[in-house]
Scaffold this active site. Structure first.
Site, short mmCIF file in Angstrom:
data_model
loop_
_atom_site.label_atom_id
_atom_site.label_comp_id
_atom_site.label_asym_id
_atom_site.label_seq_id
_atom_site.Cartn_x
_atom_site.Cartn_y
_atom_site.Cartn_z
N ILE A 159 -7.35 -4.62 7.58
CA ILE A 159 -8.38 -3.62 7.24
C ILE A 159 -9.37 -4.13 6.18
O ILE A 159 -10.50 -3.70 6.13
CB ILE A 159 -7.69 -2.30 6.79
CG1 ILE A 159 -8.70 -1.16 6.62
CG2 ILE A 159 -6.89 -2.45 5.52
CD1 ILE A 159 -8.06 0.22 6.42
N ASP B 278 -2.08 -5.87 9.37
CA ASP B 278 -3.11 -4.89 9.01
C ASP B 278 -4.23 -5.67 8.33
O ASP B 278 -4.07 -6.14 7.20
CB ASP B 278 -2.47 -3.84 8.08
CG ASP B 278 -3.45 -2.75 7.67
OD1 ASP B 278 -4.68 -3.00 7.66
OD2 ASP B 278 -2.99 -1.64 7.35
N LYS C 117 -13.01 0.36 5.15
CA LYS C 117 -13.20 -0.46 3.95
C LYS C 117 -14.44 -1.34 4.06
O LYS C 117 -15.28 -1.35 3.17
CB LYS C 117 -11.96 -1.33 3.69
CG LYS C 117 -10.65 -0.59 3.76
CD LYS C 117 -10.53 0.49 2.71
CE LYS C 117 -9.25 1.29 2.87
NZ LYS C 117 -9.12 2.38 1.92
N TYR D 204 0.84 -1.20 0.00
CA TYR D 204 0.00 0.00 0.00
C TYR D 204 0.88 1.26 0.00
O TYR D 204 1.71 1.43 0.92
CB TYR D 204 -0.89 -0.07 1.24
CG TYR D 204 -1.55 1.20 1.70
CD1 TYR D 204 -2.36 1.95 0.85
CD2 TYR D 204 -1.38 1.66 3.02
CE1 TYR D 204 -2.98 3.11 1.30
CE2 TYR D 204 -1.99 2.80 3.48
CZ TYR D 204 -2.78 3.54 2.61
OH TYR D 204 -3.38 4.67 3.06
C1 LIG Z 1 -3.61 -1.48 3.95
C2 LIG Z 1 -4.16 -0.17 4.41
N1 LIG Z 1 -3.89 0.25 5.66
C3 LIG Z 1 -4.36 1.41 6.10
C4 LIG Z 1 -5.13 2.24 5.31
C5 LIG Z 1 -5.65 3.53 5.86
O1 LIG Z 1 -6.99 3.39 6.24
P1 LIG Z 1 -7.80 4.40 7.16
O2 LIG Z 1 -8.75 5.13 6.27
O3 LIG Z 1 -8.53 3.55 8.15
O4 LIG Z 1 -6.82 5.31 7.80
C6 LIG Z 1 -5.45 1.84 4.00
C7 LIG Z 1 -6.26 2.68 3.13
O5 LIG Z 1 -6.38 2.47 1.95
C8 LIG Z 1 -4.94 0.59 3.56
O6 LIG Z 1 -5.21 0.14 2.34
#
Ligand SMILES: Cc1ncc(COP(=O)(O)O)c(C=O)c1O
Length: 467
Positions: free
Chosen positions: A230, A228, A270, A143
């Site tokens: 997410i 992570d 997400k 990312y």
């Molecule tokens: C792997 C990953 N981590 C963290 C984030 C950041 O997310 P947040 O909007 O919760 O700060 C993203 C956003 O695209 C992401 O893809």
């Protein structure tokens, strides 16, 4: 006059990932008002299930109206809350996370720290686990935001674990070991590995084998694992999602040293599409990390009205169960639309089972197999085709020609427009290439016949002089 950090450019804002967003802002696509504008396909946002959230809000007006059993709690919410967060919200969030993991692991709300999104969660963890001179190993492609989130203010370094297309970008022990040795060569102390599971940008969830490799490696090197997760609620196809917590439980590693070196990051940006609400969290079995991160969370708390609203929504089990299922169904359908649109244009993708994007193989559209050629292609697609996609180089991919294309931040109609544009473009590249090949062949054959003519003329002179 200003601080080093204020002036340094290590924020990563000049990467093509962010530059593409800026171009999109200047000339955004709109079906009626700007039909030739740029379509934003570089943003991993989920707009597919807002109607489900809206209909829940409609049937639960108290949550939006700051009421409890019909009575206003405005004054209660308006006052400063301490940084531990609302117990009701942390309970609901812990149960929601367990639900996503099919209740194979349980989460204790006391080990959960609320943060303003995963951005803040990841940075806070870096502050807790490492400092200048330390490094985290990250599998590539990763990312693009991590260069900002993990490195910028903390001064921690990222050392890439290079994964390759030859095995679908899976992590191997030799890639892990190479990255570790590279960090040592750079005189950096490896403090941990950070994985994104399911992966952004690959759209794949990690296999049990990969997770086991990572755990074994972290145990051998005595380092942390930050996972992570997410995108954990976006897994729409088999194999099922396996959390790092589940991998440890399966190996009966609870209450070992390793158990206290596992830290999970999650957010509602997400799975629920609520990136504007800024709700994230850290889950850790390490008491010191939980305590330090809780103190640090003062710099990025989740507002009390957001906590109140979402504690009611997530506590509604009937709703969350239905939402997760329906959302995954919609993501799957949309992903299939992207994959078949690209196939139509002769473009393939890595097989995926999660996420809000696909990892797309455009190596055949490069003029040369180099990162310069990848940038050239990216610029062309942005300015001439009108699509903002993210080049693999912005995700630190070690092979040129791969791009991340997002599909859940737009309507199906807009995705249709994007697919038509990419098809026309791919056809024009291949037909130009065929035309160039045809002209080359033509030139070679013209030259050949010219040479033949000269050869026969020369040989006729030879015959004449013989006589
Ligand atoms: C792997 C990953 N981590 C963290 C984030 C950041 O997310 P947040 O909007 O919760 O700060 C993203 C956003 O695209 C992401 O893809």
């Amino acid at each position: 006059m200003l601080s080093y950090k204020a002036c340094s450019d290590s924020h990563g804002q000049d990467s093509s990932y962010f530059l593409g967003w800026q171009e999109y802002e200047k000339n955004s696509y709109h079906q009626i008002h700007n039909p030739n504008g740029i379509v934003q396909m570089g943003l991993a946002e989920n707009q597919l299930s807002f109607d489900l959230l809206e209909s829940w809000l409609e049937s639960n007006p108290d949550s939006m109206g700051f009421k409890r059993n019909g009575e206003s709690i405005f004054r209660e919410l308006a006052l400063f809350q301490d940084y531990h967060g609302f117990p009701a919200f942390k309970n609901a969030l812990a149960e929601f996370m367990a639900e996503i993991r099919r209740n194979k692991v349980k989460f204790d709300p006391n080990k959960l720290v609320l943060t303003a999104g995963s951005t803040s969660a990841n940075e806070t963890l870096m502050f807790c686990l490492a400092e200048r001179g330390d490094a985290f190993l990250l599998p590539t492609p990763y990312y693009p935001g991590f260069d900002r989130d993990l490195k910028w203010r903390t001064e921690v370094e990222i050392v890439p674990i290079h994964c390759s297309s030859s095995n679908g970008f899976r992590i191997t022990m030799s890639a892990l070991e190479k990255a570790y040795q590279q960090a040592k060569k750079l005189d950096l102390k490896v403090k941990g590995i950070l994985i994104v599971n399911p992966s952004n940008p690959l759209g794949t969830s990690m296999t049990r084998n990969e997770l086991n490799l990572i755990v074994s490696f972290a145990m051998a090197k005595q380092v942390h694992i930050v996972s992570d997760e997410i995108f954990s609620g976006t897994v729409f196809d088999s194999p099922n999602f396996i959390s790092i917590a589940e991998a440890l439980v399966d190996r009966q590693l609870e209450n070992t040293d390793m158990w206290s070196r596992i830290h999970i990051v999650y957010s509602l940006s997400k799975d629920l599409g609520l990136s504007g609400f800024r709700v994230g969290m850290i889950y850790s079995n390490n008491e010191t990390v939980v305590s330090a991160a809780t103190k640090m969370s003062s710099f990025g708390l989740v507002s009390s009205q957001t906590q109140y609203l979402l504690s009611n929504m997530l506590a509604d089990k009937k709703f969350t169960g239905k939402y997760l299922k329906e959302n995954q169904k919609r993501i799957k359908k949309r992903k299939q639309m992207l994959v078949s649109g690209l196939e139509n244009a002769g473009i393939g993708c890595l097989k995926s089972n999660a996420g809000l994007f696909c990892w797309v193989d455009m190596r055949h559209l490069l003029s040369k197999q180099t990162f310069e050629a990848e940038k050239e292609l990216w610029k062309k697609i942005l300015s001439e085709v009108g699509l903002n996609i993210s080049p693999g180089s912005s995700c630190h991919c070690s092979e040129p020609g791969w791009f991340r294309i997002c599909f859940a931040n737009m309507s199906a109609e807009t995705l249709g427009v994007a697919m038509e544009r990419i098809k026309d473009f791919a056809e024009s590249v291949t037909s130009n290439r065929s035309r160039r090949i045809y002209i080359c062949h033509q030139m070679i054959s013209d030259q050949r016949s010219l040479i033949n003519k000269w050869v026969s003329k020369l040989s006729s002179y030879d015959h004449e002089s013989d006589r």
